[in-house]
Design an enzyme around this catalytic site. Sequence first.
Site, PDB file in Angstrom:
ATOM      1  N   GLU A 175      -7.340  44.436  13.050  1.00  0.00           N
ATOM      2  CA  GLU A 175      -8.312  45.411  13.090  1.00  0.00           C
ATOM      3  C   GLU A 175      -8.398  45.968  11.725  1.00  0.00           C
ATOM      4  O   GLU A 175      -7.265  45.663  10.690  1.00  0.00           O
ATOM      5  CB  GLU A 175      -7.987  46.818  14.040  1.00  0.00           C
ATOM      6  CG  GLU A 175      -8.514  46.289  15.612  1.00  0.00           C
ATOM      7  CD  GLU A 175      -8.337  47.281  16.502  1.00  0.00           C
ATOM      8  OE1 GLU A 175      -9.232  47.395  17.304  1.00  0.00           O
ATOM      9  OE2 GLU A 175      -7.388  48.145  16.408  1.00  0.00           O
ATOM     10  N   HIS A 183     -16.358  56.460  14.162  1.00  0.00           N
ATOM     11  CA  HIS A 183     -16.080  54.946  14.012  1.00  0.00           C
ATOM     12  C   HIS A 183     -17.383  54.219  13.651  1.00  0.00           C
ATOM     13  O   HIS A 183     -18.527  54.873  13.922  1.00  0.00           O
ATOM     14  CB  HIS A 183     -16.050  54.611  15.697  1.00  0.00           C
ATOM     15  CG  HIS A 183     -15.388  53.280  15.880  1.00  0.00           C
ATOM     16  ND1 HIS A 183     -16.107  52.156  15.810  1.00  0.00           N
ATOM     17  CD2 HIS A 183     -14.188  52.714  16.264  1.00  0.00           C
ATOM     18  CE1 HIS A 183     -15.561  50.819  16.122  1.00  0.00           C
ATOM     19  NE2 HIS A 183     -14.192  51.627  16.559  1.00  0.00           N
ATOM     20  N   ARG A 198     -11.333  52.786   8.210  1.00  0.00           N
ATOM     21  CA  ARG A 198     -12.512  53.010   9.194  1.00  0.00           C
ATOM     22  C   ARG A 198     -13.437  53.919   8.336  1.00  0.00           C
ATOM     23  O   ARG A 198     -14.752  53.833   8.518  1.00  0.00           O
ATOM     24  CB  ARG A 198     -12.072  53.587  10.349  1.00  0.00           C
ATOM     25  CG  ARG A 198     -12.829  53.436  11.507  1.00  0.00           C
ATOM     26  CD  ARG A 198     -12.127  53.868  12.658  1.00  0.00           C
ATOM     27  NE  ARG A 198     -11.714  52.739  13.493  1.00  0.00           N
ATOM     28  CZ  ARG A 198     -11.175  52.763  14.641  1.00  0.00           C
ATOM     29  NH1 ARG A 198     -10.652  54.038  15.268  1.00  0.00           N
ATOM     30  NH2 ARG A 198     -10.714  51.766  15.375  1.00  0.00           N
ATOM     31  N   HIS A 242     -15.491  59.673  16.782  1.00  0.00           N
ATOM     32  CA  HIS A 242     -14.781  58.977  17.765  1.00  0.00           C
ATOM     33  C   HIS A 242     -13.480  59.645  17.662  1.00  0.00           C
ATOM     34  O   HIS A 242     -12.849  59.481  18.865  1.00  0.00           O
ATOM     35  CB  HIS A 242     -14.409  57.866  16.926  1.00  0.00           C
ATOM     36  CG  HIS A 242     -13.761  56.762  17.489  1.00  0.00           C
ATOM     37  ND1 HIS A 242     -13.875  55.933  18.759  1.00  0.00           N
ATOM     38  CD2 HIS A 242     -12.430  56.123  17.168  1.00  0.00           C
ATOM     39  CE1 HIS A 242     -13.011  55.307  19.185  1.00  0.00           C
ATOM     40  NE2 HIS A 242     -12.174  55.335  18.364  1.00  0.00           N
ATOM     41  N   ARG A 283      -7.293  58.126  10.656  1.00  0.00           N
ATOM     42  CA  ARG A 283      -6.424  57.319  11.552  1.00  0.00           C
ATOM     43  C   ARG A 283      -6.421  55.697  11.469  1.00  0.00           C
ATOM     44  O   ARG A 283      -7.675  55.159  11.241  1.00  0.00           O
ATOM     45  CB  ARG A 283      -6.649  57.591  13.117  1.00  0.00           C
ATOM     46  CG  ARG A 283      -5.609  56.521  14.116  1.00  0.00           C
ATOM     47  CD  ARG A 283      -5.906  57.171  15.480  1.00  0.00           C
ATOM     48  NE  ARG A 283      -7.219  56.942  15.831  1.00  0.00           N
ATOM     49  CZ  ARG A 283      -7.787  56.015  16.646  1.00  0.00           C
ATOM     50  NH1 ARG A 283      -6.852  54.988  17.034  1.00  0.00           N
ATOM     51  NH2 ARG A 283      -8.975  55.881  17.012  1.00  0.00           N
TER      52      ARG A 283
END
Length: 519
Positions: free
Chosen positions: A116, A235, A281, A342, A377
């Site tokens: 990811e 997100h 992200r 998110h 995060r």
Amino acid sequence: MNDTRSTDVLIIGAGLAAMATALSLPSHLQIDMLCKGLAHECASAWAQGGIAAVLDPADSIEAHVNDTLIAGAHVNDADAVRDILAQAPAAIAWLIEHGVAFDLQDDGRTLHLTREGGHSHRRIAHVKDRTGLAVHEALLRACRTRGNIRIHESHAAIQLLHAHADSVNTCFGAWVRLPDGQAVPWRAGHTVLATGGLGQLFSRSTNPWTATGDGVAMAARAGCGVRDMEFVQFHPTALQIDGRAAGLITEAMRGEGALLRLPSGERFMPRHDARAELAPRDIVSRAIYAEMQQGGLTHVLLDITHQPREWLAAHFPCVMHLCASHGIDIATQPIPVAPCAHYACGGVRAKVDGSTDLRHLHAVGEVACTGLHGANRLASNSLLECVVMGRAAAKTIATASVTTAATRVTAAPPSVLWTGSMASAPSDLAQHSPIAQVLAHLMDECVGIRRNQQGLSQTARQISAWRKMLGGSDPALSNRLEACSLIVDAALQRTQSCGAHARTGAETIAQNRSEIEMT
Ligand code: FAD
Ligand code: SIN
């Protein structure tokens, strides 16, 4: 007078953090676990991508630490990062012991690891694209076999019971609204907040309806410190259908080669960051937002049509099914996506074992903030944190007791058991109230991906007016307003942009993120 319940350990929440705690506590303790809705209505059961852990000999904990610090803009607590990430392989082993069947490679023995954004290695253990459901079902099954764990659905905690005992602010349980709307004091030797996040404070979110920041609001009101509340993660790829967020499209798709495109077909991420679709992200979300603003778009497109249909069906069955239910065939068509709220990187200030500023109150999982995530995060570090914190909290609770839990419960000062307004807590869960809806739009508009002084101040004024108007008359709505206020105040205080907190016109603290961003 209301009836009063009591227990050894009251766990507020029934997601992964709650169940990791409950299953790790000794069986002689009575555990009561509350959830606001049904047991599966939690972010844990919705998680798609997986759980990050160093499991490949070519990878290293130091690399995982480094990726986490880069994603978090180096405002993380480096000790918490090292502590939690070092326990990741053991956390995966614990989940396997409890019946989670992670996907394996073709050899049938080694875990299949996906990738990811922000990760320099493949290190995400997963169960197809429904990891959360597999984990949640396995642990719920395990909880239901334990005679000492009771799960109470549709039981919402609305306020903590706390008072000074030996001059120390101490938690004695919580006020709980029962399914019939009656509020009762639920006394406990130890109370564990595991209420999850707060995405539903925004009108566009990937989160379940239960995620309204109750835990952080209750803890702050009781005198607990909170931290990093301004760092709400958006997100990048929520499915967009008719202008609303209709579910999550996992980041693992970009990990497996999906590309972000404009409606013209042009790929745009390489213009924003050298890591392109696999940048952290917050960077990808801001890039999409900028392209949408510039082009007057409601969404951009995520394209994985280069993968064969059979491969997609094997790796991303949930996303395929979700998109098909909206008439999109991901094998031949790109997916309309846009960023939305998110994850709460901040929360109740806690140590890795969940201990907080209140004696006998622990906070675990997304409601807590250990400093693991910093300003943004790293993908798939959250489920991991739930397991590590839950297990550590259980150990502390099990070993800390000098006095037995039962003695402490009886010792609760009578004053903590009565708060007039709680006796008539409305059964309405506040999510449909007009104030909650206007508030959520305001949060999207003014406290979203880009923030400025004017919008933040306007939101703060409006929240303050609503709080004055409501007084304590609606505890669920008051908790929402409290949680929003904590975010807005923190965002006002941080005048520079950093990680997920982007202030228009403000200087960006780059802090070794390897890419300097434009604001
Ligand atoms: P939750 O699982 O949200 O559980 C919270 C519990 O608290 C619920 O039972 C709820 O009913 C209860 N509750 C809330 N308020 C109250 C109240 N007042 N009284 C009583 N009960 C209450 N992270 C990853 O690491 N990997 C992923 O792949 C991933 N994918 C995700 C996909 C989606 C769609 C979402 C939304 C999140 C994802 N995340 C992922 C983040 C991760 O799922 C969450 O951070 C994590 O599951 C939080 O777990 P938790 O136990 O803290 O909270
Ligand atoms: C996802 O699968 O994209 C979500 C992963 C996460 O939130 O960590």
